[in-house]
Design a protein around this motif. Structure first.
Motif, short mmCIF file in Angstrom:
data_model
loop_
_atom_site.label_atom_id
_atom_site.label_comp_id
_atom_site.label_asym_id
_atom_site.label_seq_id
_atom_site.Cartn_x
_atom_site.Cartn_y
_atom_site.Cartn_z
N THR A 192 32.01 68.30 9.29
CA THR A 192 30.72 68.61 8.66
C THR A 192 30.21 69.97 9.12
OG1 THR A 192 30.19 66.25 8.57
CG2 THR A 192 28.35 67.79 8.33
N VAL A 193 30.27 70.22 10.40
CA VAL A 193 29.80 71.50 10.95
C VAL A 193 30.63 72.66 10.39
CG1 VAL A 193 29.57 72.86 13.07
CG2 VAL A 193 28.84 70.47 13.03
N THR A 194 31.95 72.51 10.36
CA THR A 194 32.79 73.60 9.86
C THR A 194 32.60 73.80 8.36
OG1 THR A 194 34.70 72.12 9.64
CG2 THR A 194 34.49 73.36 11.71
N SER A 195 32.34 72.72 7.65
CA SER A 195 32.04 72.86 6.21
C SER A 195 30.73 73.59 6.00
CB SER A 195 31.99 71.49 5.54
OG SER A 195 33.25 70.87 5.60
N LEU A 196 29.76 73.39 6.89
CA LEU A 196 28.50 74.14 6.81
C LEU A 196 28.72 75.62 7.11
CD1 LEU A 196 26.01 71.61 8.45
CD2 LEU A 196 26.12 72.30 6.04
N LEU A 197 29.67 75.94 8.00
CA LEU A 197 30.03 77.34 8.23
C LEU A 197 30.56 77.97 6.94
CD1 LEU A 197 31.99 77.28 11.63
CD2 LEU A 197 29.76 78.29 11.22
N LEU A 198 31.43 77.23 6.27
CA LEU A 198 31.98 77.73 5.01
C LEU A 198 30.89 77.87 3.95
CD1 LEU A 198 34.37 78.55 3.25
CD2 LEU A 198 34.82 76.12 2.85
N LEU A 199 30.01 76.91 3.87
CA LEU A 199 28.91 76.97 2.91
C LEU A 199 28.00 78.16 3.19
CD1 LEU A 199 27.57 75.54 0.50
CD2 LEU A 199 26.25 74.21 2.16
N GLY A 200 27.72 78.42 4.46
CA GLY A 200 26.92 79.58 4.84
C GLY A 200 27.60 80.88 4.44
N THR A 201 28.92 80.94 4.59
CA THR A 201 29.67 82.13 4.19
C THR A 201 29.59 82.35 2.69
OG1 THR A 201 31.20 81.69 6.01
CG2 THR A 201 31.92 83.25 4.35
N VAL A 202 29.73 81.28 1.92
CA VAL A 202 29.62 81.39 0.46
C VAL A 202 28.21 81.83 0.07
CG1 VAL A 202 29.69 80.06 -1.70
CG2 VAL A 202 31.48 79.76 0.01
N TYR A 203 27.20 81.30 0.76
CA TYR A 203 25.82 81.74 0.50
C TYR A 203 25.69 83.24 0.72
CZ TYR A 203 20.97 82.83 1.33
OH TYR A 203 19.74 83.45 1.29
#
Length: 166
Positions: free
Chosen positions: A121-132
């Motif tokens: 979940t945390v690493t997916s949030l990192l990816l989501l932040g990068t896409v943002y």
């Protein structure tokens, strides 16, 4: 395709005028940089990723450390470079582009190996932040990935102004 990109550009310009999102963008940049600086630094200094045995994860990182030392160092260097680029406004879009493949790899590793509850979940949030961040700096990302779409820049030749593709 040009019409779609123009429409997305209009939406992007409208969203970038929202004051709160400027602060949120800085928050995301800082959080992503803080996520990569310590782990990247450890790799550059030649330290193992983890000192304790946590199963398959330890085996994978130990193998990477023992057999692919140059790759281990390069990953750490890319992490630190991406973090620093994110913190400089002029280079933030490039930093997000460097961050993207690294964060994709981290998400793949954490979802396929047993990292424990919450880590995917945390690493997916990192990816989501990068896409943002890539969406936020879309006007710069398009310029990096497709420079032919940039508008012509005015240049002076012999006292007359001419339009030249940048």
């Amino acid at each position: 395709m040009d019409r779609l990109l123009d429409r997305l550009g209009e939406i992007h310009a409208r969203v970038r005028r929202i004051a709160f999102l400027h602060y949120y963008t800085w928050f995301v940049r800082i959080m992503l940089a803080l996520a990569f600086l310590p782990s990247g630094y450890r790799k550059i200094m030649g330290d193992r990723f983890t000192k304790e045995d946590i199963g398959e994860v330890s085996l994978m990182f130990d193998a990477l450390y023992d057999h692919f030392g140059a790759l281990y160092f390069a990953i750490g260097l890319c992490q630190v470079v991406a973090a620093v680029l994110l913190l400089v406004p002029r280079t933030a879009a490039l930093g997000a582009l460097v961050y993207l493949p690294i964060s994709i790899g981290i998400v793949i590793v954490t979802t396929t190996l047993d990292f424990g509850a919450g880590t995917p979940t945390v690493t997916s949030l990192l990816l989501l932040g990068t896409v943002y961040l890539l969406c936020w700096d879309w006007h710069r990302v398009v310029g990096i990935l497709a420079p032919a779409r940039l508008p012509a820049a005015p240049r002076r030749f012999g006292g007359t102004e001419q339009r030249v593709r940048a």
